[in-house]
Design a protein around this motif. Structure first.
Motif, PDB file in Angstrom:
ATOM      1  N   PRO A  52       2.357 -14.217  -3.464  1.00  0.00           N
ATOM      2  CA  PRO A  52       3.290 -13.768  -2.351  1.00  0.00           C
ATOM      3  C   PRO A  52       3.297 -12.372  -2.373  1.00  0.00           C
ATOM      4  CG  PRO A  52       4.426 -14.341  -4.662  1.00  0.00           C
ATOM      5  CD  PRO A  52       3.011 -14.989  -4.839  1.00  0.00           C
ATOM      6  N   LYS A  53       3.487 -11.819  -1.226  1.00  0.00           N
ATOM      7  CA  LYS A  53       3.160 -10.384  -0.997  1.00  0.00           C
ATOM      8  C   LYS A  53       4.743  -9.604  -1.226  1.00  0.00           C
ATOM      9  CE  LYS A  53       5.493  -9.259   3.022  1.00  0.00           C
ATOM     10  NZ  LYS A  53       6.382  -8.025   3.275  1.00  0.00           N
ATOM     11  N   TYR A  54       4.515  -8.345  -1.883  1.00  0.00           N
ATOM     12  CA  TYR A  54       5.454  -7.644  -1.994  1.00  0.00           C
ATOM     13  C   TYR A  54       5.242  -6.098  -1.583  1.00  0.00           C
ATOM     14  CZ  TYR A  54      10.000  -6.172  -3.668  1.00  0.00           C
ATOM     15  OH  TYR A  54      11.500  -5.730  -3.572  1.00  0.00           O
ATOM     16  N   TYR A  55       5.779  -5.581  -0.542  1.00  0.00           N
ATOM     17  CA  TYR A  55       5.380  -4.328  -0.189  1.00  0.00           C
ATOM     18  C   TYR A  55       6.489  -3.235  -0.576  1.00  0.00           C
ATOM     19  CZ  TYR A  55       3.931  -0.820   3.515  1.00  0.00           C
ATOM     20  OH  TYR A  55       3.572   0.358   4.134  1.00  0.00           O
ATOM     21  N   VAL A  56       6.268  -2.489  -1.457  1.00  0.00           N
ATOM     22  CA  VAL A  56       7.376  -1.536  -2.088  1.00  0.00           C
ATOM     23  C   VAL A  56       6.673   0.039  -1.512  1.00  0.00           C
ATOM     24  CG1 VAL A  56       6.262  -1.150  -4.232  1.00  0.00           C
ATOM     25  CG2 VAL A  56       8.486  -0.340  -3.841  1.00  0.00           C
ATOM     26  N   VAL A  81       9.937  -0.696  -9.543  1.00  0.00           N
ATOM     27  CA  VAL A  81       9.805  -2.122  -8.489  1.00  0.00           C
ATOM     28  C   VAL A  81       8.394  -2.453  -8.386  1.00  0.00           C
ATOM     29  CG1 VAL A  81      10.378  -2.888  -6.397  1.00  0.00           C
ATOM     30  CG2 VAL A  81      11.886  -1.208  -7.381  1.00  0.00           C
ATOM     31  N   ALA A  82       7.464  -1.456  -8.299  1.00  0.00           N
ATOM     32  CA  ALA A  82       6.178  -1.974  -8.050  1.00  0.00           C
ATOM     33  C   ALA A  82       5.599  -2.598  -9.229  1.00  0.00           C
ATOM     34  CB  ALA A  82       5.594  -0.970  -7.538  1.00  0.00           C
ATOM     35  N   ARG A  83       5.805  -2.109 -10.448  1.00  0.00           N
ATOM     36  CA  ARG A  83       5.064  -2.347 -11.556  1.00  0.00           C
ATOM     37  C   ARG A  83       5.856  -3.830 -12.036  1.00  0.00           C
ATOM     38  NH1 ARG A  83       1.949   0.758 -14.735  1.00  0.00           N
ATOM     39  NH2 ARG A  83       1.544   2.785 -13.990  1.00  0.00           N
ATOM     40  N   TYR A  84       7.005  -3.885 -11.838  1.00  0.00           N
ATOM     41  CA  TYR A  84       7.901  -5.324 -12.301  1.00  0.00           C
ATOM     42  C   TYR A  84       7.338  -6.327 -11.380  1.00  0.00           C
ATOM     43  CZ  TYR A  84      11.928  -8.387 -12.477  1.00  0.00           C
ATOM     44  OH  TYR A  84      12.718  -9.523 -12.464  1.00  0.00           O
ATOM     45  N   LYS A  85       7.217  -6.076 -10.140  1.00  0.00           N
ATOM     46  CA  LYS A  85       6.856  -7.192  -9.035  1.00  0.00           C
ATOM     47  C   LYS A  85       5.494  -7.767  -9.411  1.00  0.00           C
ATOM     48  CE  LYS A  85      10.561  -7.786  -6.934  1.00  0.00           C
ATOM     49  NZ  LYS A  85      11.351  -9.190  -6.980  1.00  0.00           N
ATOM     50  N   ARG A  86       4.650  -6.704  -9.676  1.00  0.00           N
ATOM     51  CA  ARG A  86       3.038  -7.208 -10.143  1.00  0.00           C
ATOM     52  C   ARG A  86       3.321  -8.172 -11.422  1.00  0.00           C
ATOM     53  NH1 ARG A  86       2.024  -1.670  -9.578  1.00  0.00           N
ATOM     54  NH2 ARG A  86       1.014  -1.210  -7.614  1.00  0.00           N
ATOM     55  N   ALA A  87       4.055  -7.659 -12.393  1.00  0.00           N
ATOM     56  CA  ALA A  87       4.278  -8.614 -13.459  1.00  0.00           C
ATOM     57  C   ALA A  87       4.740 -10.090 -13.168  1.00  0.00           C
ATOM     58  CB  ALA A  87       4.952  -7.581 -14.492  1.00  0.00           C
ATOM     59  N   ARG A  88       5.510  -9.899 -12.377  1.00  0.00           N
ATOM     60  CA  ARG A  88       6.320 -11.089 -11.994  1.00  0.00           C
ATOM     61  C   ARG A  88       5.369 -12.057 -10.994  1.00  0.00           C
ATOM     62  NH1 ARG A  88      11.677 -11.839 -12.876  1.00  0.00           N
ATOM     63  NH2 ARG A  88      11.220 -14.033 -12.724  1.00  0.00           N
ATOM     64  N   VAL A  92       1.180  -6.562  -4.975  1.00  0.00           N
ATOM     65  CA  VAL A  92       1.987  -5.625  -4.486  1.00  0.00           C
ATOM     66  C   VAL A  92       1.265  -4.713  -3.754  1.00  0.00           C
ATOM     67  CG1 VAL A  92       3.439  -3.741  -5.420  1.00  0.00           C
ATOM     68  CG2 VAL A  92       3.620  -6.219  -6.480  1.00  0.00           C
ATOM     69  N   MET A  93       1.530  -4.141  -2.634  1.00  0.00           N
ATOM     70  CA  MET A  93       1.112  -2.835  -2.035  1.00  0.00           C
ATOM     71  C   MET A  93       2.080  -1.797  -2.125  1.00  0.00           C
ATOM     72  SD  MET A  93      -0.590  -2.126   1.762  1.00  0.00           S
ATOM     73  CE  MET A  93       1.028  -2.325   2.724  1.00  0.00           C
ATOM     74  N   HIS A  94       1.623  -0.805  -2.756  1.00  0.00           N
ATOM     75  CA  HIS A  94       2.543   0.461  -3.134  1.00  0.00           C
ATOM     76  C   HIS A  94       1.523   1.706  -2.770  1.00  0.00           C
ATOM     77  CE1 HIS A  94       4.703   2.923  -6.294  1.00  0.00           C
ATOM     78  NE2 HIS A  94       5.403   3.123  -5.062  1.00  0.00           N
ATOM     79  N   PRO A  95       1.609   2.065  -1.385  1.00  0.00           N
ATOM     80  CA  PRO A  95       0.452   3.022  -1.017  1.00  0.00           C
ATOM     81  C   PRO A  95       1.307   4.677  -0.919  1.00  0.00           C
ATOM     82  CG  PRO A  95       1.597   2.091   0.715  1.00  0.00           C
ATOM     83  CD  PRO A  95       2.400   1.525  -0.091  1.00  0.00           C
ATOM     84  N   MET A  96       0.736   5.764  -0.584  1.00  0.00           N
ATOM     85  CA  MET A  96       1.149   6.893  -0.533  1.00  0.00           C
ATOM     86  C   MET A  96       0.585   7.781   0.543  1.00  0.00           C
ATOM     87  SD  MET A  96       2.900   9.644  -1.436  1.00  0.00           S
ATOM     88  CE  MET A  96       3.959   9.072  -2.956  1.00  0.00           C
ATOM     89  N   GLY A  97       1.295   8.751   1.005  1.00  0.00           N
ATOM     90  CA  GLY A  97       0.444   9.583   2.169  1.00  0.00           C
ATOM     91  C   GLY A  97       1.309  10.741   2.315  1.00  0.00           C
ATOM     92  N   TRP A  98       1.383  11.340   3.545  1.00  0.00           N
ATOM     93  CA  TRP A  98       2.077  12.714   3.586  1.00  0.00           C
ATOM     94  C   TRP A  98       2.597  12.914   5.012  1.00  0.00           C
ATOM     95  CZ3 TRP A  98       2.288  14.953  -0.970  1.00  0.00           C
ATOM     96  CH2 TRP A  98       1.396  14.433  -1.840  1.00  0.00           C
ATOM     97  N   ASP A  99       3.964  13.558   5.226  1.00  0.00           N
ATOM     98  CA  ASP A  99       4.369  13.753   6.516  1.00  0.00           C
ATOM     99  C   ASP A  99       4.054  15.048   6.957  1.00  0.00           C
ATOM    100  OD1 ASP A  99       5.931  13.135   8.704  1.00  0.00           O
ATOM    101  OD2 ASP A  99       7.839  13.294   7.844  1.00  0.00           O
ATOM    102  N   ALA A 100       2.957  15.197   7.422  1.00  0.00           N
ATOM    103  CA  ALA A 100       2.098  16.584   7.196  1.00  0.00           C
ATOM    104  C   ALA A 100       2.156  17.605   8.355  1.00  0.00           C
ATOM    105  CB  ALA A 100       0.623  16.434   6.897  1.00  0.00           C
ATOM    106  N   PHE A 101       2.765  17.071   9.669  1.00  0.00           N
ATOM    107  CA  PHE A 101       3.091  18.096  10.622  1.00  0.00           C
ATOM    108  C   PHE A 101       4.320  18.754  10.612  1.00  0.00           C
ATOM    109  CE2 PHE A 101      -0.239  15.849  13.949  1.00  0.00           C
ATOM    110  CZ  PHE A 101      -1.024  16.880  13.848  1.00  0.00           C
TER     111      PHE A 101
END
Length: 877
Positions: A52-56, A81-88, A92-101
């Motif tokens: 099952p997918k989990y997007y945090v 949340v991300a680490r816990y859900k992976r273990a469960r 898990v998708m847990h990405p990162m980016g920048w609000d750069a303008f």
């Protein structure tokens, strides 16, 4: 999101306890490298693992240059949340980016002579390194910045699709103009009448702007709030109020001695007989007509445009008006006319830009009427009041009641009178009942350089021409200058000059760029397929969306969250996604607070500049200069009450910062960062390591068939902790999970002191392992180090292990404590087996010396037994 607060890189924490055994400085980068090497946090755009997918997702940061403690709290919460859900067992998708303008980069270019791109990318590099030191389980392969052409080309494509679908409009309108930043602001970006970034008083200005048609979705945006049951109630309420559905009437007032009319929307048609004036906004066409021939009116209108336009400013500010000399006819009262005023509290963007004033039952109207000596006629009689003697002073009456002084509506209650008034207006052909919305279309044009170019071309022959898809992205030119006020794109000698894609004649690019809230209104969907050649890959976005858990500040309750909800609907209607709501669950974390410090002459000091003395006083470090200790409040650069996360991590380690940020308060509440709290968290990390170290040299036993008393007690504590931490993490009660782990550590320490017995060492090893694995979402590096010490040849990292399961048999208590009362008064307690028969409980109770003494010589009338809780003896006389 666009968060400009940063921590000052000054705080130097006190030294930790001497001689730590756990070397976090070596361990943390080692385990981060191990996670990366094994790809622990990577997932496919469309996984085939069957999980099952989990997007945090945490709201992405503005690259200001340094992370602050608010970032630490926000991203730690998401990482747990991300680490816990992976273990469960979730993918898990847990990405990162920048609000750069945004304007800070452009302002930096003006002030420091550095290009916005250079400033932005250097800040991103600094913050990325700091965030990586925290050990966050982020999938950095999905990283992007909204200022990258590879991102904003797809945003331009979405805009053109919206334009083709009729969701974009260009129109002339009155806008909020920030004279310092030289750009338009959305209503939501005007805070107390001032620009949300510059702090300048906002003015009104008439401009041609691009608008996204958010109002087309107003009914659905409001109704769907009821389905967001995993959102905070206050956020849903804030959005409902902003969308602002209201029932009322739209009616036309005729000017006396003229064929002109003025249209008014009102939610209170029941109060029309209480009218004493009609007021129009300074931007109303009728106001412009009056101002064109009356210099005094022109000056008043100009003054209004310079004043604040937010509701807060209007509500608390002085109500000012200008009598135009015009009068309007009353819709119901034959021959009655009323003055027309231009008023600073009437906004053109709400309703029709005109109101009828009923001072008796609206406080703003009352304030205005009393100031200018206008009549006040009560038309709603409060329950129990006498119509013959009821009068109003300076306070309007806004409650329920019976209609008076109102002709055909007399004697009706308010709701009935509204219906009657609307019926009369429709009968006369001068009005009708309507539903109105407070929400206005979203003006997205901004007069600045560092933003996504709006992909249209203006041609004198063809009008507005969309940029063809094969010419996207429309890139920002690199060779701009900031030596002139206004938008550098307007001053560029060549960039804006292009040929029309349709007719080939000379034409002009749009020089406005998008509001940066456009950038953040769809980034969460782009993460699903961040390297694709189209904005969104349907298979990927349909798999991952909506975001299962979104985490960020309450300050984005309207701006970002409402725009994202609209944008997702627009993307669905243009075929890019299948969902309407972007965020299934929302969590808004509290602020991180700290004491503030000032010198006696009012200068703010950083915490590391202050020395606390044993008597409770404070002085400037290295001097005897007294320091005034202020209240505990949100960390801010302006008050210098900031703590540098980099210094904390360097001194104590990332796990210490994570552990303390989770332990102080429920995560939705504000927390106070204290040096003693950080030091205490550090001591706990050392203690956990020592508990594992104490097992060194003890042989690893096979699980015994039976355990002694100490082993059984420890195993019950271990499995109760598994159940309790699991429940706490499921309910976002992270501070409760921390407390349960402290209790387990205490139980392990007690077991270390117990006499040797069969199975005790096995139980200790199990308990330490569970302490590490249950604590791994909060202190992931320490968990790996402890687990590797227990199992040196383990083939998996803790980050790859499943979540522990509690043994149900060990959750059942071996005994329960029963309170024993005599005539309702506690006389003692007894230990019995759970669910013991009443006769067994009574026998144990009566064997207790205190109970026996209380019963001695007395006749027992009744014995009361509440299983597993209490017994009570009722005695005669």
């Amino acid at each position: 999101m666009n968060d400009t607060s940063t921590a000052a890189p000054r705080q130097e924490p006190a030294a930790p306890d001497s001689g730590p055994r756990y070397d976090f400085a070596a361990a943390e980068p080692r385990w981060q490298a191990a996670w990366d090497e094994r790809g622990c946090f990577r997932v496919a755009d469309v996984p085939a693992d069957g999980k099952p997918k989990y997007y945090v997702l945490e709201m992405f940061p503005y690259p200001s240059g340094k992370i602050h403690m608010g970032h630490v709290r926000n991203y730690t919460l998401g990482d747990v949340v991300a680490r816990y859900k992976r273990a469960r067992g979730f993918s898990v998708m847990h990405p990162m980016g920048w609000d750069a303008f945004g304007l800070p980069a452009e302002n930096a270019a003006r002030e420091r002579g550095v290009h916005p791109a250079k400033w932005t990318y250097e800040n991103i590099a600094n913050m990325r390194a700091e965030l990586k030191r925290m050990g966050l389980s982020l999938e950095w392969e999905r990283e992007f910045a909204t200022c990258q052409p590879e991102y904003y080309r797809h945003q331009q494509k979405l805009f053109l699709d919206f334009l083709k679908a009729g969701l974009v409009e260009r129109k002339e309108s009155w806008v909020n103009w920030d004279p310092i930043d030289g750009t338009v602001l959305a209503n939501e970006q005007v805070i107390d009448g001032r620009g949300w970034r510059s702090g300048a008083l906002v003015e009104k200005k008439l401009l041609s702007q691009w608008f996204l048609s958010i109002t087309k979705y107003a009914p659905d945006l409001l109704e769907a709030l009821d389905s967001l049951d995993r959102w905070p109630e206050r956020v849903r309420l804030m959005q409902a109020n902003w969308i602002g559905r209201s029932e009322g009437a739209r009616l036309t007032f005729s000017l006396a001695d003229s064929q002109e009319t003025v249209e008014v929307y009102t939610t209170r048609p029941d109060t029309l007989y209480g009218m004493s004036f009609l007021a129009i906004a300074p931007e109303h066409p009728l106001a412009a007509a009056v101002a064109s021939r009356n210099p005094d009116a022109e000056a008043f209108v100009a003054d209004c445009r310079r004043r604040g336009t937010s509701e807060a400013v209007i509500e608390t500010g002085e109500k000012l008006g200008f009598d135009t000399g015009l009068r309007v006819k009353h819709p119901f009262i034959e021959g009655a006319t009323y003055p027309v005023w231009i008023a600073n509290f009437v906004l053109m963007e709400y309703g029709t830009g005109a109101i009828f004033g009923c001072p008796g039952h609206d406080q703003r109207d009352m304030d205005f009427a009393r100031k200018y000596g206008l009549s006040v006629t009560p038309v709603v009689l409060p329950p129990g009041a006498d119509a013959a003697s009821f009068t109003l002073g300076k306070e309007a009456y806004v409650g329920p009641g019976t209609i008076i002084n109102s002709g055909f509506m007399n004697g009706l209650d308010v709701d009935a009178a509204k219906r009657a008034a609307i019926g009369k207006l429709e009968q006369l052909g001068i009005g009708q009942g309507v539903t109105n919305w407070r929400l206005r279309d979203w003006g997205v044009s901004r007069q600045r350089y560092w933003g996504c170019p709006i992909p249209v071309i203006h041609c004198k022959s063809c009008g507005v021409v969309p940029v063809p898809d094969d010419q996207l992205p429309v890139r920002l030119p690199d060779d701009v200058t900031f030596d002139k006020p206004g938008n550098p794109l307007d001053h560029h000698p060549t960039w804006k000059h292009v040929d029309c894609p349709t007719c080939g004649k000379p034409a002009r690019r749009e020089t406005d760029t998008f509001d940066t809230f456009v950038d953040s209104s769809w980034y969460f969907a782009r993460y699903c397929s961040p390297h694709a050649g189209v904005p969104l890959v349907r298979d990927a976005v349909d798999h991952w969306m909506p975001v299962d858990q979104y985490i960020g500040g309450i300050e984005h309750a309207i701006l970002h969250l409402l725009y994202s909800r609209f944008f997702t609907r627009a993307m669905k209607d243009t075929g890019h996604v299948s969902v309407e709501e972007p965020f299934a669950g929302l969590f808004t974390q509290g602020m991180v607070n700290h004491e503030s410090y000032r010198t006696e002459d009012g200068h703010w000091l950083y915490p590391d500049e202050v020395e606390k003395r044993p008597d409770g006083t404070a002085v400037r470090r290295g001097t005897d200069q007294p320091v005034v200790v202020g209240r505990v409040e949100a960390m801010s650069k302006s008050k210098r009450n900031t703590i540098d996360p980099g210094a904390i991590i360097a001194r104590y380690g990332a796990d210490t910062a994570r552990w303390f940020i989770l332990s102080d308060n429920p995560p939705e509440r504000d927390m106070e960062w204290t040096e003693s709290g950080a030091a205490g968290a550090f001591r706990f990390t050392q203690r956990v390591f020592r508990l594992a170290e104490a097992l060194d040299g003890l042989p690893a036993e096979t699980r015994p068939d039976s355990f002694g008393a100490a082993g059984r007690t420890l195993r019950r504590a271990t499995h109760r902790c598994i159940a309790a931490v699991t429940e706490a993490l499921d309910s976002f009660a992270f501070n409760v999970a921390v407390a349960r782990l402290y209790e387990l550590a205490n139980a392990i320490t007690e077991a270390e002191r117990a006499a040797a017995e069969p199975g005790l060492n096995w139980a200790r090893r199990e308990a330490v392992e569970m302490l590490a694995r249950l604590g791994s979402p909060m202190m992931p590096h320490l968990a790996e180090d402890v687990y590797a010490r227990l199992y040196p040849v383990a083939d998996k990292l803790v980050a790859q292990l499943p979540w522990p399961e509690a043994d149900p048999a060990l959750l059942v208590a071996e005994s329960v404590t029963i309170a024993v009362q005599v005539m309702g008064k506690l006389r003692g307690t007894v230990e019995v087996a759970p669910n013991a028969a009443a006769e067994v409980v009574f026998a144990a109770a009566e064997a207790d010396a205190n109970v026996a003494k209380a019963l001695e010589g007395k006749r027992i009338v009744k014995r009361v037994h509440v299983p597993n809780r209490i017994v009570n003896y009722v005695l005669a006389g």
